[in-house]
Enzyme design. Structure first.
Site, short mmCIF file in Angstrom:
data_model
loop_
_atom_site.label_atom_id
_atom_site.label_comp_id
_atom_site.label_asym_id
_atom_site.label_seq_id
_atom_site.Cartn_x
_atom_site.Cartn_y
_atom_site.Cartn_z
N SER A 69 2.65 0.89 -3.65
CA SER A 69 1.67 1.62 -2.85
C SER A 69 0.26 1.13 -3.14
O SER A 69 -0.06 0.68 -4.25
CB SER A 69 1.77 3.11 -3.17
OG SER A 69 0.64 3.80 -2.68
N LYS A 70 -0.61 1.25 -2.14
CA LYS A 70 -2.02 0.90 -2.32
C LYS A 70 -2.68 1.81 -3.35
O LYS A 70 -3.69 1.45 -3.95
CB LYS A 70 -2.76 1.00 -0.98
CG LYS A 70 -2.36 -0.07 0.03
CD LYS A 70 -3.15 0.07 1.31
CE LYS A 70 -2.75 -1.01 2.31
NZ LYS A 70 -3.52 -0.90 3.58
N ARG A 71 -2.10 2.98 -3.57
CA ARG A 71 -2.68 3.95 -4.49
C ARG A 71 -2.41 3.61 -5.96
O ARG A 71 -2.95 4.25 -6.85
CB ARG A 71 -2.16 5.35 -4.18
CG ARG A 71 -2.59 5.89 -2.82
CD ARG A 71 -2.18 7.35 -2.67
NE ARG A 71 -0.75 7.52 -2.71
CZ ARG A 71 0.04 7.41 -1.65
NH1 ARG A 71 -0.47 7.12 -0.47
NH2 ARG A 71 1.35 7.61 -1.76
N SER B 127 -2.33 -3.11 -6.27
CA SER B 127 -1.48 -3.57 -5.17
C SER B 127 -2.11 -4.69 -4.36
O SER B 127 -1.44 -5.26 -3.49
CB SER B 127 -1.15 -2.40 -4.25
OG SER B 127 -2.32 -1.92 -3.60
#
Length: 485
Positions: free
Chosen positions: A254-256, A260
């Site tokens: 995930s970008k979170r 990433s």
């Protein structure tokens, strides 16, 4: 044999995700391994997701990672424009969509949002929408009337809803799907823009792309792509679908997660060469299982047939290890240049930063590690006197106090504060007392650093901080131990 031509076709939506970087890398490696061409195409048809400055990020990332394209927006190879929004000006996508309408392979759809919302269903907790082909049955006269009245429309692919469709992928083999699962996807949106799914098929054909490399999330769309190729009578390219990249909990990266994207990683102190090397191994490995490889070595060794199907785990610990291996290979002068900002961040004293840099070079995995390794040079942190206890060295708090009191006067009188001279003086003291050298060095290093782990020994610390600071720290340690007893 047909010349291999591959393309990296990112959408300018922000930082380059690790998955996109892997796609770019594999696309580049396949082309270069085969002596082919690597193209860059900007797919900006989804204007709602367009991020200002994202195109610059794409160029910058490719340049820094060494993935130099042979053709692209800035390198016309005769099949441009290489930006989809610019290709629209010629009406190219609408032209090909209308050809499919004439063949019965596509049709105009005038359904409004309310009707389409009414077709949505919840299956397995997810909302899905499957078009019911209502507009497929409009007569030619009804279509012309609606077009003349300016009623908004999209153009949809006309997929069969019975039978099966089979396609081949180089990694996953032959895959067969029920045609009932093939929704009539939109080819041209109501704003006149083509969808990603349609534009990339048209562009890949017109640009002579022989191999299409993408994430396995596009596997389900491949039958629709193939039906478009077949409808036009075009040759279907070789498909190479890359496995999913997951985090260490086996969830999609995930970008979170904070690491990433390529820029996330470089901002955290990772070297570009290490990132490229690591990303190459997310789903592929060479026959000889070599792990540390330059880009040239990757070009030589890369064979997409050795890619795996199973999800590949982004092992952050392994990336740090690999980065550390690359740091060890860096020229000392260049390492000093890179490490200097991190040293200056925590040390304001007038010390020999070059020596400090040499100390940490083989002991860090990422540049930010430097700070916590060397902050004691600026000032000794708070520590517990139990740190003086070392079972292997057979030291105790009391014995540490004795040693520190003994060597204080020796260190005060010592003129030569080079590492070798200090070691010889302390070795002589230990021999006269019948101590092992570690019995002396452990309490000294603890007093000078306040840490259990340092990038160097006691005499190296003293060489850097000098006589005055050394004696001050020894005196402070004696006082600290004495007050605790």
């Amino acid at each position: 044999m047909e010349k291999v031509r591959t393309r990296f076709a990112p959408s300018p939506t922000g930082r380059m995700h690790v998955g996109n970087l892997r796609t770019a890398l594999y696309t580049y490696l396949i082309a270069k391994h085969e002596g082919g061409d690597f193209l860059l195409r900007i797919e900006d048809t989804d204007q709602e997701r367009f991020v200002e400055g994202a195109v610059d990020i794409i160029y910058r990332t490719l340049a820094k990672t060494g993935l130099i394209h042979d053709e692209g927006p800035d390198k016309d190879g005769g099949v441009g424009p290489y930006v989809q929004s610019e290709r629209m000006a010629s009406g190219i996508y609408l032209k090909y969509a209308k050809q499919l309408v004439e063949k019965g392979e596509a049709y105009y759809c005038f359904c409004d949002k309310d009707r389409l919302d009414g077709l949505k269903k919840v299956v397995g907790g997810k909302e899905i929408s499957t078009y019911d082909k209502q507009c497929l049955h409009l007569s030619k006269e009804e279509i012309e009337e609606k077009l003349a009245d300016g009623i908004p429309y999209v153009i949809r692919q006309n997929n069969p809803d019975v039978g099966t469709t089979t396609f081949h992928d180089e990694i996953y083999g032959d895959i067969t799907v029920d045609n009932a699962e093939l929704d009539d996807m939109i080819l041209i949106k109501s704003d006149g823009y083509p969808t990603y799914n349609f534009a990339n098929v048209v562009d890949d054909h017109l640009m002579g792309i022989t191999h299409v490399i993408r994430g396995n999330e596009y596997l389900s769309s491949s039958p629709k792509y193939n039906r478009l190729y077949d409808a036009f009578g075009w040759k279907i390219p070789v498909y190479v679908h890359c496995p999913l990249i997951t985090d260490e909990t086996h969830k999609k990266l995930s970008k979170r997660c904070g690491h990433s994207s390529y820029e996330d990683l470089t901002e955290q102190g990772f070297l570009t060469e290490a990132v490229v090397n690591f990303v190459a191994l997310l789903g592929w490995s060479p026959e000889d299982n070599q792990e540390i490889m330059s880009l040239d070595e990757l070009i030589q060794k890369f064979d997409y047939r050795h890619m795996g199907k199973a999800p590949s785990v982004f092992d952050y610990g392994k990336l740090k290890w690999m980065n550390g291996e690359y740091i060890k290979q860096i020229d000392p002068e260049k390492f000093f240049e890179y490490s200097l900002p991190y040293i200056r961040e925590v040390i304001s004293r007038d010390y020999d930063f070059r020596k400090i840099s040499e100390m940490v070079k083989t002991r860090i995995e990422i540049y930010p590690d430097i700070s916590s390794l060397i902050d004691f040079f600026e000032a000794v942190p708070e520590y517990d006197v139990t740190m003086y206890v070392h079972k292997k060295m057979k030291t105790t708090v009391d014995s540490a106090l004795t040693v520190l009191k003994d060597v204080e006067s020796l260190l005060h009188a010592q003129e030569d504060y080079s590492n070798d001279a200090l070691y010889e003086m302390l070795k002589d003291y230990a021999d006269k007392k019948g101590y092992k050298i570690g019995y002396v060095m452990w309490p000294l290093r603890t007093a000078l650093s306040g840490k259990q782990v340092t990038p160097c020994g006691a005499t190296e610390i003293m060489e850097i901080i000098g006589r005055e600071e050394t004696v001050n720290r020894i005196e402070a340690a004696i006082e600290k131990i004495s007050s605790s007893l």
